[in-house]
Design an enzyme around this catalytic site. Structure first.
Site, PDB file in Angstrom:
ATOM      1  CE  LYS A 191      -3.651 -28.851  17.062  1.00 43.68           C
ATOM      2  NZ  LYS A 191      -5.024 -28.568  16.527  1.00 43.68           N
ATOM      3  CB  THR A 192      -8.454 -32.011  17.406  1.00 39.97           C
ATOM      4  OG1 THR A 192      -7.610 -31.324  16.471  1.00 39.97           O
ATOM      5  CG2 THR A 192      -9.902 -31.705  17.076  1.00 39.97           C
ATOM      6  CG  ASP A 227      -7.014 -25.656  17.170  1.00 43.96           C
ATOM      7  OD1 ASP A 227      -6.003 -26.092  17.765  1.00 43.96           O
ATOM      8  OD2 ASP A 227      -7.556 -26.257  16.230  1.00 43.96           O
ATOM      9  CD  GLU A 228      -3.111 -25.798  14.606  1.00 43.13           C
ATOM     10  OE1 GLU A 228      -1.969 -25.552  15.039  1.00 43.13           O
ATOM     11  OE2 GLU A 228      -3.410 -26.887  14.105  1.00 43.13           O
ATOM     12  CD  GLN A 283       2.881 -29.382  14.496  1.00 38.72           C
ATOM     13  OE1 GLN A 283       2.200 -29.562  13.483  1.00 38.72           O
ATOM     14  NE2 GLN A 283       2.609 -29.976  15.641  1.00 38.72           N
TER      15      GLN A 283
END
Length: 764
Positions: free
Chosen positions: A33-34, A225-226, A256
């Site tokens: 992802k990063t 992000d997230e 998550q």
């Protein structure tokens, strides 16, 4: 960019190259992802997009800094440096400092951390002569925080019948008054708390359309992000900022989403398609972190959840060994078993301590593992313990820094006006504070005009107050001209803090002195590595350090240690060899979630997060007996172990016997109890049958004619009976309609139960 074709798989390349319009990138655990987010930003820069027109929002400084460093090597350091990239709180604080005046705040406003906020709430509770046992500062501030994250301001709170009823039920009818006074006091002091950085940004954009238009126009691309961890307040800001250009890219994994207790809304991700019907969906499904066994085992658990975006996470890594499930006779032996496993595997495979982590559901579980690791001389680090920045000596010096930057900050002034001791007592401070409140002013304003007021101070007291004022004025005069480290060292020295700690060389003071040295070292590192012109001052340092997370504060000496942390703290991390401890019913899943399907799904996601932190091996442990409130209770392994496909497990031989009880939602309910534990259950029940109902309720079986009462009959103070927990008393009711949640005190502890599912019977 050649690196995109070289370094990324096909799915990752698609997510990077398709940069126009709204995009949802579902990134399974360990799927890079990063890397994708980093390459997407680097790709935009390589196409000539100005870095100042890219807004990239993360949840930790660590994540933002790592991405910036990677981008700098891919394009250029100058481009990476000028990105609007950082945490929600740090970037919104940057905007708020620019626009503070229109909100009635100074641009140098102080940012209160949780400790500061709770301290202010405690002061207000005492001012209002409220019972601190009922108006507990931590709980009151928790309610204020929840209100802010749902954009409920004090005026809305006080005018809402729903909130008034809820506060009456919880025996805190004046909570709205506390909230209102807290907000006014913060503004008076020129301070914002963490939640204000989101709330005030929303108010800024709502009430000042021209300001919103300025920032909406400023950012061509917004990346988050997230995204599954965003709350309602963050969701709205992101939506507003991306409305004009509509180049919004959100990255995350609904599987998550584990922070609903902080206000995170999984719906932000699940409903993305409704907000942006023309969106593009990209799925990153290849796990590069874990073995095939670990990935497949995690998949077999998470597929039980109904609320999710479908994906097939897979791994091309080695198969790996089965996940071992270990049963300990009791919780103490569980600690020794885990420590022994770490010691044995480390020597057999020549591993380092940092290759291991122990994860658990609650912070309280760390004690047993700490004791066991110490006895075997295994170095460890507990994340979530007292932060370096919350230690008294550090808070004291930071209070000096805050007052130097923002003299309106009365809380900081009160903390340090007599530290180190300079003979300014409580009575003197109360007179100063009372006079400031009378004038609707600040203590600093009174101190700087002592020659114009008569508060009855004798000559000696006046001299001490004038000396303190002169010292702070001197610090403030040097604020524009000195870098953060030079001024920080000057303050620590001239205020007498270094001298005070070094005068008495007790072990405690030596430790405190070393902590001050570490803080100053950190400020030096900050000034040496801050490249933005004009940001090496003390005010900017204060903002950065206040917004740090625990993981951002990790020091070199902490790195080669076994990691102990809650699963919530482990999100985003990975470890070669992992132990997930205490995986039992009534512990994991949390007993507060088992009667609510939505909460249970979040607990399952939490287990999925735990399991997918492992790279090479995972071990799951549970105890047959565990102490609860001084009584040894028989335990059974968690339903989550049962939900893992057995072909990925190595189970203890007595794992399979079952007795009626709790199981997965739907179908016949059952729970595993090892043979030895079944005997203990019978022994415990026989022993407790001679005791009172209140002490035996946890193990007693409900009568066959057990019929739950109408939830409408249940009030605060009502005695109720639960089929499993026994007889208890309703302590609190929260929510409305069909979502009323009861907090009930049972002999085995406090439980939170959703009334529509709880099956409670009123006891006459």
């Amino acid at each position: 960019m050649e690196a995109i074709r070289k370094d990324l798989n096909e799915a990752q390349q698609e997510a990077v190259l398709n940069h126009k319009g709204p995009a949802l990138i579902i990134a399974g655990a360990g799927s890079g992802k990063t890397r994708v987010l980093t390459y997407r930003i680097a790709y935009l820069l390589s196409m000539g997009v100005s870095p100042s027109r890219i807004l990239a929002l993360t949840f930790t400084n660590k994540a933002a800094n790592e991405m910036k460093e990677r981008i700098a090597t891919m394009v250029s350091p100058d481009l990476a440096r000028n990105l609007w990239m950082g945490t929600f709180h740090s970037l919104f604080a940057r905007i708020l400092r620019r626009e503070a005046e229109v909100l009635g705040f100074p641009s140098n406003f102080t940012i209160y951390d949780t400790i500061d906020s709770r301290s202010l709430v405690k002061t207000i509770v005492r001012e209002l002569s409220l019972d601190e046992k009922i108006y507990k500062p931590s709980e009151v501030f928790g309610r204020i925080s929840t209100a802010k994250n749902n954009l409920v301001t004090p005026d809305v709170y006080l005018s809402s019948g729903e909130f008034q009823v809820r506060d009456q039920v919880s025996r805190r009818p004046r909570l709205g008054e506390v909230y209102d006074r807290y907000v006014k006091r913060c503004k008076h002091f020129g301070a914002m708390d963490f939640d204000d950085l989101l709330l005030q940004t929303n108010l800024l954009f709502r009430d000042h359309p021209a300001v919103l238009d300025k920032y909406r126009e400023a950012f061509d691309y917004v990346l988050v992000d997230e995204y599954q961890d965003t709350n309602y307040s963050q969701y709205l800001i992101v939506k507003k900022l991306s409305e004009l250009h509509r180049n919004l890219c959100v990255v995350g994994d609904d599987a998550q989403s584990i922070y609903s207790f902080r206000g995170a809304r999984i719906e932000n991700m699940l409903n993305f398609k409704n907000d942006y019907p023309d969106y593009r969906l990209f799925k990153l499904e290849q796990n590069y972190r874990s073995t095939q066994t670990i990935v497949n085992a995690a998949n077999s658990v998470i597929k039980k959840n109904r609320g999710q975006i479908s994906k097939e996470v897979f791994s091309k890594n080695e198969n790996g060994e089965p996940i071992r499930v270990l049963k300990a006779p009791n919780d103490r032996d569980e600690g020794f078993m885990v420590a022994g496993h770490i010691s044995d595997l480390r020597f057999r495979q020549q591993l380092e301590h940092k290759d291991f982590a122990i994860l658990y559901r609650t912070n309280a579980q760390s004690r047993i593992f700490e004791e066991s690791l110490r006895r075997m001389n295994i170095p460890y680090k507990v994340f979530g313990s007292l932060s370096f920045y919350q230690r008294k000596e550090i808070k004291d010096l930071l209070a000096y820094f805050r007052l130097t930057v923002n003299p309106r900050d009365d809380e900081s002034l009160k903390r340090i006006i007599n530290y180190p001791m300079r003979g300014i007592g409580k009575t003197t401070l109360e007179k100063l504070n009372g006079y400031a409140e009378k004038l609707d002013s600040h203590i600093w304003d009174v101190l700087t005009h002592l020659d114009q007021v008569n508060l009855g101070f004798n000559k000696g007291t006046l001299t001490k107050l004038q000396g303190f004022t002169k010292m702070i004025k001197g610090f403030r005069q040097r604020l524009p001209e000195m870098e953060a480290f030079d001024l920080a060292y000057t303050i620590a020295s001239e205020a007498g803090i270094i001298r005070d700690l070094q005068a008495d060389r007790t072990p405690e003071n030596v430790s405190r002195s070393e902590n001050i040295e570490q803080l100053l070292n950190g400020i030096k590192d900050y000034t040496d590595n801050t490249e933005r012109e004009g940001e090496m001052n003390l005010g900017n340092y204060l903002q950065e350090v206040t917004l740090m997370t625990d993981m951002d504060q990790e020091k070199d000496e902490d790195r080669n240690r076994v990691t102990l942390m809650t699963i919530h703290s482990a999100k985003g991390l990975e470890f070669k060899h992992l132990i997930i401890a205490g995986v039992e019913e009534e512990l994991f899943p949390s007993p507060m979630s088992t009667d609510n399907p939505k909460d249970l799904e979040e607990e399952r996601r939490l287990f999925y997060v735990a399991l997918t932190r492992a790279e090479k091996s995972a071990i799951i442990t549970y105890a047959a007996l565990r102490y609860k409130w001084g009584i040894q209770n028989a335990c059974s392994p968690s339903r989550f172990i049962k939900e893992i496909d057995t072909k990925y497990l190595e189970l203890p031989p007595d794992f399979y016997p079952v007795v009626p009880g709790i199981g997965t939602e739907g179908g016949e309910k059952e729970k595993f109890v090892p043979e030895a534990s079944r005997k203990l259950v019978n022994v415990n029940q026989a022993t407790r049958s001679s005791q009172s109902t209140s002490t035996s309720a946890a193990s007693s079986q409900p009568p066959k004619d057990f019929t739950p009462s109408d939830p409408g009959m249940i009030k605060v103070g009502t005695r109720v009976e639960h089929p499993r927990f026994g007889i208890g008393e309703v302590h609190q009711l929260e929510g409305t309609g069909s979502n009323i949640k009861a907090t009930v005190l049972f002999p085995i502890g406090t439980k939170q139960l959703l009334l529509k599912f709880a099956k409670l019977r009123v006891v006459d």
